[in-house]
Enzyme design. Structure first.
Site, PDB file in Angstrom:
ATOM      1  CE  LYS A  52      -1.847  10.604  -4.553  1.00  0.00           C
ATOM      2  NZ  LYS A  52      -1.244   9.716  -5.558  1.00  0.00           N
ATOM      3  CD  GLN A  96       1.909   7.924  -6.200  1.00  0.00           C
ATOM      4  OE1 GLN A  96       0.907   8.073  -5.495  1.00  0.00           O
ATOM      5  NE2 GLN A  96       2.222   8.761  -7.172  1.00  0.00           N
ATOM      6  CG  ASP A 119      -5.352   6.927  -8.945  1.00  0.00           C
ATOM      7  OD1 ASP A 119      -5.680   8.096  -8.671  1.00  0.00           O
ATOM      8  OD2 ASP A 119      -4.216   6.452  -8.741  1.00  0.00           O
TER       9      ASP A 119
END
Ligand code: NAP
Length: 287
Positions: A52, A96, A119
């Site tokens: 990322k 995460q 997200d």
């Protein structure tokens, strides 16, 4: 032989478009920024996070990483999220997963501002997706939908069978496919006679996490097969949930692993960071 859906090439094209958009933002002195929070020392997460950060660098998005000790308490995690919510220089926040078991991940997702939820995991984003409002769509399902669009695969009236019902992949995919007018069936570990369902599918999407679980005899001839799974074999090779070598002989379209859905997930995350940045600056978004 199936047509290969090249996620790597499509993701590259999307990243190039995003770089142009990012350059435009910079001419207006706006620099998009993604903040990533990682709790504990998970080797797989480190790889995902590194990918990322590389994508951010390529596009010109600023990237900030917060590594928290695995023993932190929930309050410390929430305090950090709230601090990032308030920070005007941060446009997107990503927590995460997985995080250590003593922490409540749903509560942590809930704390992320819906305006920075790149997200698409907050209840606000999930709810908006389910009522068809513009929102941040979870990156993997969004990537799958972009693949359908790129390859002109029309879902209208098609029987889509999704295997896997996780909050991050299977469930948002149900909504994404419904929004494209598909007839959707979702299967999971308690589904009886799984192959009876999978064999009916015009479009089969697997998000299971079991190497080569879906064999040729479970797939209808001419089906579109989208393999979300990423599994490492004992020999260290990356494979999907689908027995690619045999299924590609009967499918009409198929995604490879690696090089299929994986790169699309990161491209759509980048897309969501640019979208968040534009929305926070009241600029119209293209996607
Ligand atoms: P997850 O949370 O573990 O969910 C797996 C799902 O598969 C569950 O719904 C489970 O059913 C179902 N399942 C497990 N065994 C099954 C069986 N024998 N028959 C039918 N269903 C079964 O996993 P996830 O986070 O959704 O990820 C799934 C896979 O996608 C993993 O390989 C992951 O690495 C990969 N992934 C890839 C990307 C990407 O960018 N390509 C992104 C995210 C995830 P129950 O609900 O009944 O347990």
């Amino acid at each position: 032989m199936a047509v290969l859906i090249d996620g790597k090439a499509l993701a590259k094209k999307i990243r190039e478009q995003l770089k142009t958009e990012c350059d435009e933002l910079k001419t207006n002195k706006i620099i998009p920024k993604l903040a990533v929070i990682m709790v504990g020392d998970n080797p797989a997460s480190k790889v995902y996070v590194r990918n990322k950060s590389r994508a951010c660098e390529e596009i010109g998005i600023e990237y900030e990483e917060y590594l928290l000790n695995e023993n932190i308490e929930q309050k410390e995690l929430i305090d950090l999220i709230e601090k990032l919510n308030e920070d005007k220089s941060v446009n997107g926040i990503l927590l995460q997963s997985p995080i250590p078991g003593h922490l409540n991940i749903n509560q942590a997702f809930k704390a992320i501002s819906y305006r920075k939820d790149v997200d698409g995991f907050t209840p606000s984003s999930v709810g908006k997706l389910s009522i068809g409002e513009d929102t941040f769509i979870s990156c993997t399902p969004y990537g799958v939908i972009k693949m359908f669009e790129e390859y002109n695969i029309d879902l209208t009236g098609k029987d889509v069978v999704i295997v896997g019902r996780s909050n991050i992949v299977g469930k948002p995919l149900i909504q994404c496919c419904l929004n494209k007018n598909a007839t959707v069936t979702v299967c999971h570990s308690k589904t009886k006679n799984l192959s009876e369902h999978t064999k009916r599918a015009d479009i089969l999407i697997t998000a299971i996490g079991r190497p080569k679980f879906v064999t040729k005899d479970m797939v209808k001839e001419g089906a579109v097969v989208i393999d979300v799974g990423i599994n490492r074999t004992e020999e260290g090779k990356l494979v999907g949930d689908v027995d690619f070598e045999n299924v590609e002989k009967i499918a009409s379209y198929i995604t490879p692993v690696p090089g299929g859905v994986g790169p699309m997930t990161i491209a759509m995350l980048m897309n969501n960071v640019i979208k968040a940045t534009k929305e926070q600056h009241n600029i119209n978004t293209k996607f």
